[in-house]
Write a protein that holds these residues in place. Structure first.
Motif, PDB file in Angstrom:
ATOM      1  N   ARG A 270       0.833  -1.211   0.000  1.00 59.49           N
ATOM      2  CA  ARG A 270       0.000   0.000   0.000  1.00 59.49           C
ATOM      3  C   ARG A 270       0.864   1.256   0.000  1.00 59.49           C
ATOM      4  O   ARG A 270       0.579   2.221  -0.706  1.00 59.49           O
ATOM      5  CB  ARG A 270      -0.938   0.007   1.209  1.00 59.49           C
ATOM      6  CG  ARG A 270      -2.161  -0.881   1.020  1.00 59.49           C
ATOM      7  CD  ARG A 270      -3.213  -0.640   2.088  1.00 59.49           C
ATOM      8  NE  ARG A 270      -2.757  -0.933   3.434  1.00 59.49           N
ATOM      9  CZ  ARG A 270      -2.894  -2.114   4.042  1.00 59.49           C
ATOM     10  NH1 ARG A 270      -3.465  -3.114   3.414  1.00 59.49           N
ATOM     11  NH2 ARG A 270      -2.466  -2.287   5.269  1.00 59.49           N
ATOM     12  N   GLU A 271       1.939   1.238   0.801  1.00 64.08           N
ATOM     13  CA  GLU A 271       2.840   2.394   0.842  1.00 64.08           C
ATOM     14  C   GLU A 271       3.507   2.623  -0.518  1.00 64.08           C
ATOM     15  O   GLU A 271       3.623   3.760  -0.976  1.00 64.08           O
ATOM     16  CB  GLU A 271       3.902   2.207   1.928  1.00 64.08           C
ATOM     17  CG  GLU A 271       3.347   2.297   3.330  1.00 64.08           C
ATOM     18  CD  GLU A 271       4.362   1.926   4.402  1.00 64.08           C
ATOM     19  OE1 GLU A 271       5.521   1.588   4.067  1.00 64.08           O
ATOM     20  OE2 GLU A 271       3.980   1.944   5.589  1.00 64.08           O
ATOM     21  N   LEU A 272       3.912   1.551  -1.178  1.00 59.41           N
ATOM     22  CA  LEU A 272       4.505   1.676  -2.514  1.00 59.41           C
ATOM     23  C   LEU A 272       3.490   2.231  -3.508  1.00 59.41           C
ATOM     24  O   LEU A 272       3.833   3.082  -4.338  1.00 59.41           O
ATOM     25  CB  LEU A 272       5.024   0.327  -3.013  1.00 59.41           C
ATOM     26  CG  LEU A 272       6.312  -0.180  -2.401  1.00 59.41           C
ATOM     27  CD1 LEU A 272       6.638  -1.569  -2.948  1.00 59.41           C
ATOM     28  CD2 LEU A 272       7.461   0.770  -2.671  1.00 59.41           C
ATOM     29  N   ALA A 273       2.264   1.752  -3.424  1.00 62.57           N
ATOM     30  CA  ALA A 273       1.214   2.229  -4.335  1.00 62.57           C
ATOM     31  C   ALA A 273       0.977   3.722  -4.128  1.00 62.57           C
ATOM     32  O   ALA A 273       0.836   4.477  -5.106  1.00 62.57           O
ATOM     33  CB  ALA A 273      -0.073   1.442  -4.122  1.00 62.57           C
ATOM     34  N   LEU A 274       0.936   4.162  -2.868  1.00 64.10           N
ATOM     35  CA  LEU A 274       0.747   5.595  -2.589  1.00 64.10           C
ATOM     36  C   LEU A 274       1.919   6.419  -3.117  1.00 64.10           C
ATOM     37  O   LEU A 274       1.730   7.484  -3.700  1.00 64.10           O
ATOM     38  CB  LEU A 274       0.565   5.830  -1.084  1.00 64.10           C
ATOM     39  CG  LEU A 274      -0.780   5.422  -0.517  1.00 64.10           C
ATOM     40  CD1 LEU A 274      -0.773   5.520   1.017  1.00 64.10           C
ATOM     41  CD2 LEU A 274      -1.886   6.290  -1.087  1.00 64.10           C
ATOM     42  N   ARG A 275       3.126   5.906  -2.910  1.00 62.57           N
ATOM     43  CA  ARG A 275       4.309   6.612  -3.423  1.00 62.57           C
ATOM     44  C   ARG A 275       4.269   6.733  -4.937  1.00 62.57           C
ATOM     45  O   ARG A 275       4.544   7.792  -5.498  1.00 62.57           O
ATOM     46  CB  ARG A 275       5.591   5.869  -3.018  1.00 62.57           C
ATOM     47  CG  ARG A 275       6.401   6.620  -1.993  1.00 62.57           C
ATOM     48  CD  ARG A 275       7.776   6.023  -1.829  1.00 62.57           C
ATOM     49  NE  ARG A 275       7.674   4.791  -1.048  1.00 62.57           N
ATOM     50  CZ  ARG A 275       8.635   3.907  -0.928  1.00 62.57           C
ATOM     51  NH1 ARG A 275       9.794   4.084  -1.533  1.00 62.57           N
ATOM     52  NH2 ARG A 275       8.486   2.825  -0.207  1.00 62.57           N
ATOM     53  N   ALA A 276       3.919   5.635  -5.591  1.00 57.35           N
ATOM     54  CA  ALA A 276       3.834   5.638  -7.050  1.00 57.35           C
ATOM     55  C   ALA A 276       2.753   6.608  -7.516  1.00 57.35           C
ATOM     56  O   ALA A 276       2.944   7.362  -8.487  1.00 57.35           O
ATOM     57  CB  ALA A 276       3.549   4.238  -7.579  1.00 57.35           C
ATOM     58  N   GLN A 277       1.626   6.620  -6.810  1.00 57.19           N
ATOM     59  CA  GLN A 277       0.529   7.517  -7.168  1.00 57.19           C
ATOM     60  C   GLN A 277       0.971   8.978  -7.026  1.00 57.19           C
ATOM     61  O   GLN A 277       0.711   9.792  -7.912  1.00 57.19           O
ATOM     62  CB  GLN A 277      -0.684   7.245  -6.268  1.00 57.19           C
ATOM     63  CG  GLN A 277      -1.883   8.080  -6.614  1.00 57.19           C
ATOM     64  CD  GLN A 277      -3.057   7.782  -5.672  1.00 57.19           C
ATOM     65  OE1 GLN A 277      -2.920   7.073  -4.685  1.00 57.19           O
ATOM     66  NE2 GLN A 277      -4.201   8.331  -6.015  1.00 57.19           N
ATOM     67  N   ARG A 278       1.654   9.320  -5.940  1.00 54.77           N
ATOM     68  CA  ARG A 278       2.121  10.699  -5.737  1.00 54.77           C
ATOM     69  C   ARG A 278       3.101  11.108  -6.830  1.00 54.77           C
ATOM     70  O   ARG A 278       3.023  12.221  -7.349  1.00 54.77           O
ATOM     71  CB  ARG A 278       2.779  10.840  -4.361  1.00 54.77           C
ATOM     72  CG  ARG A 278       1.783  10.877  -3.228  1.00 54.77           C
ATOM     73  CD  ARG A 278       2.483  11.173  -1.892  1.00 54.77           C
ATOM     74  NE  ARG A 278       1.702  10.607  -0.812  1.00 54.77           N
ATOM     75  CZ  ARG A 278       2.104   9.655   0.025  1.00 54.77           C
ATOM     76  NH1 ARG A 278       3.324   9.180  -0.045  1.00 54.77           N
ATOM     77  NH2 ARG A 278       1.302   9.213   0.965  1.00 54.77           N
ATOM     78  N   LYS A 279       4.045  10.211  -7.159  1.00 53.26           N
ATOM     79  CA  LYS A 279       5.023  10.530  -8.208  1.00 53.26           C
ATOM     80  C   LYS A 279       4.347  10.716  -9.551  1.00 53.26           C
ATOM     81  O   LYS A 279       4.692  11.611 -10.307  1.00 53.26           O
ATOM     82  CB  LYS A 279       6.087   9.432  -8.304  1.00 53.26           C
ATOM     83  CG  LYS A 279       7.144   9.526  -7.247  1.00 53.26           C
ATOM     84  CD  LYS A 279       8.273   8.556  -7.557  1.00 53.26           C
ATOM     85  CE  LYS A 279       9.435   8.912  -6.651  1.00 53.26           C
ATOM     86  NZ  LYS A 279      10.704   8.511  -7.173  1.00 53.26           N
ATOM     87  N   ALA A 280       3.372   9.853  -9.840  1.00 51.50           N
ATOM     88  CA  ALA A 280       2.658   9.955 -11.119  1.00 51.50           C
ATOM     89  C   ALA A 280       1.880  11.261 -11.177  1.00 51.50           C
ATOM     90  O   ALA A 280       1.861  11.930 -12.221  1.00 51.50           O
ATOM     91  CB  ALA A 280       1.721   8.764 -11.293  1.00 51.50           C
ATOM     92  N   GLU A 281       1.242  11.644 -10.078  1.00 55.94           N
ATOM     93  CA  GLU A 281       0.479  12.884 -10.052  1.00 55.94           C
ATOM     94  C   GLU A 281       1.411  14.090 -10.186  1.00 55.94           C
ATOM     95  O   GLU A 281       1.071  15.062 -10.877  1.00 55.94           O
ATOM     96  CB  GLU A 281      -0.331  12.979  -8.753  1.00 55.94           C
ATOM     97  CG  GLU A 281      -1.520  12.047  -8.745  1.00 55.94           C
ATOM     98  CD  GLU A 281      -2.210  11.994  -7.381  1.00 55.94           C
ATOM     99  OE1 GLU A 281      -1.732  12.639  -6.422  1.00 55.94           O
ATOM    100  OE2 GLU A 281      -3.239  11.283  -7.284  1.00 55.94           O
ATOM    101  N   ALA A 282       2.571  14.035  -9.562  1.00 53.98           N
ATOM    102  CA  ALA A 282       3.529  15.125  -9.658  1.00 53.98           C
ATOM    103  C   ALA A 282       4.033  15.283 -11.100  1.00 53.98           C
ATOM    104  O   ALA A 282       4.250  16.389 -11.589  1.00 53.98           O
ATOM    105  CB  ALA A 282       4.708  14.895  -8.709  1.00 53.98           C
ATOM    106  N   ARG A 283       4.211  14.171 -11.760  1.00 54.06           N
ATOM    107  CA  ARG A 283       4.681  14.219 -13.145  1.00 54.06           C
ATOM    108  C   ARG A 283       3.613  14.753 -14.075  1.00 54.06           C
ATOM    109  O   ARG A 283       3.902  15.411 -15.066  1.00 54.06           O
ATOM    110  CB  ARG A 283       5.121  12.819 -13.587  1.00 54.06           C
ATOM    111  CG  ARG A 283       5.828  12.841 -14.910  1.00 54.06           C
ATOM    112  CD  ARG A 283       6.493  11.549 -15.221  1.00 54.06           C
ATOM    113  NE  ARG A 283       7.799  11.526 -14.515  1.00 54.06           N
ATOM    114  CZ  ARG A 283       8.580  10.471 -14.462  1.00 54.06           C
ATOM    115  NH1 ARG A 283       8.215   9.363 -15.043  1.00 54.06           N
ATOM    116  NH2 ARG A 283       9.719  10.524 -13.857  1.00 54.06           N
TER     117      ARG A 283
END
Length: 156
Positions: free
Chosen positions: A137-150
């Motif tokens: 779940r933590e990895l998914a949230l991190r990936a989601q934040r990075k994708a949104e930032a990009r």
């Protein structure tokens, strides 16, 4: 000369007599890799662990197929034979381990630390799965934040 022949014959008879019980005690056939793998599954209590996993999966199965009476799941799980699972696992052990390695594993599982490993493994696996879910779940949230930032428009 006659005494020498008699002594030699007596020696041969004694040797043959001593060898006979030893050969009678030898195993009829050596254990196969498949037999050793099944022994590991037996020693480790894999059947009980499989049953526990099925019981843990039951709520998910009931949610996946709503409206089925509880008695259906009781009957269904009672029909499950762990030997069917073992028939698919044994060849995997056979591919990955030599007979000598399987024999060493069997001996290990018979030691105090091996028995402790067997006893602790259900809790270790359960806790590890829970930790893996949190990590995922933590990895998914991190990936989601990075994708949104990009995706966010840059302010140049």
């Amino acid at each position: 000369m006659n005494r020498t022949v008699v002594a030699l014959a007596a020696g041969i008879v004694l040797c043959l007599g001593a060898a006979a019980p030893a050969s009678a005690q030898a195993p009829a056939s050596p254990r196969t890799k498949e037999d050793a793998a099944r022994e590991i599954l037996r020693i480790t209590g894999a059947a009980n662990m499989s049953r526990q996993m099925l019981e843990q999966m039951r709520p998910s199965l009931e949610k996946a197929v709503p409206g089925i009476p509880s008695s259906f799941w009781d009957d269904f799980l009672a029909e499950v034979k762990t030997d069917e699972l073992f028939d698919t696992i044994v060849p995997i052990y056979s591919r990955h381990f030599s007979l000598e390695e399987l024999e060493q594993l069997i001996e290990f599982y018979k030691t105090p630390v091996g028995r402790k490993l067997i006893g602790e493994m259900p809790a270790v696996m359960s806790e590890s799965m829970a930790a893996g879910q949190v990590w995922g779940r933590e990895l998914a949230l991190r990936a989601q934040r990075k994708a949104e930032a990009r995706r966010a428009p840059s302010k140049d």
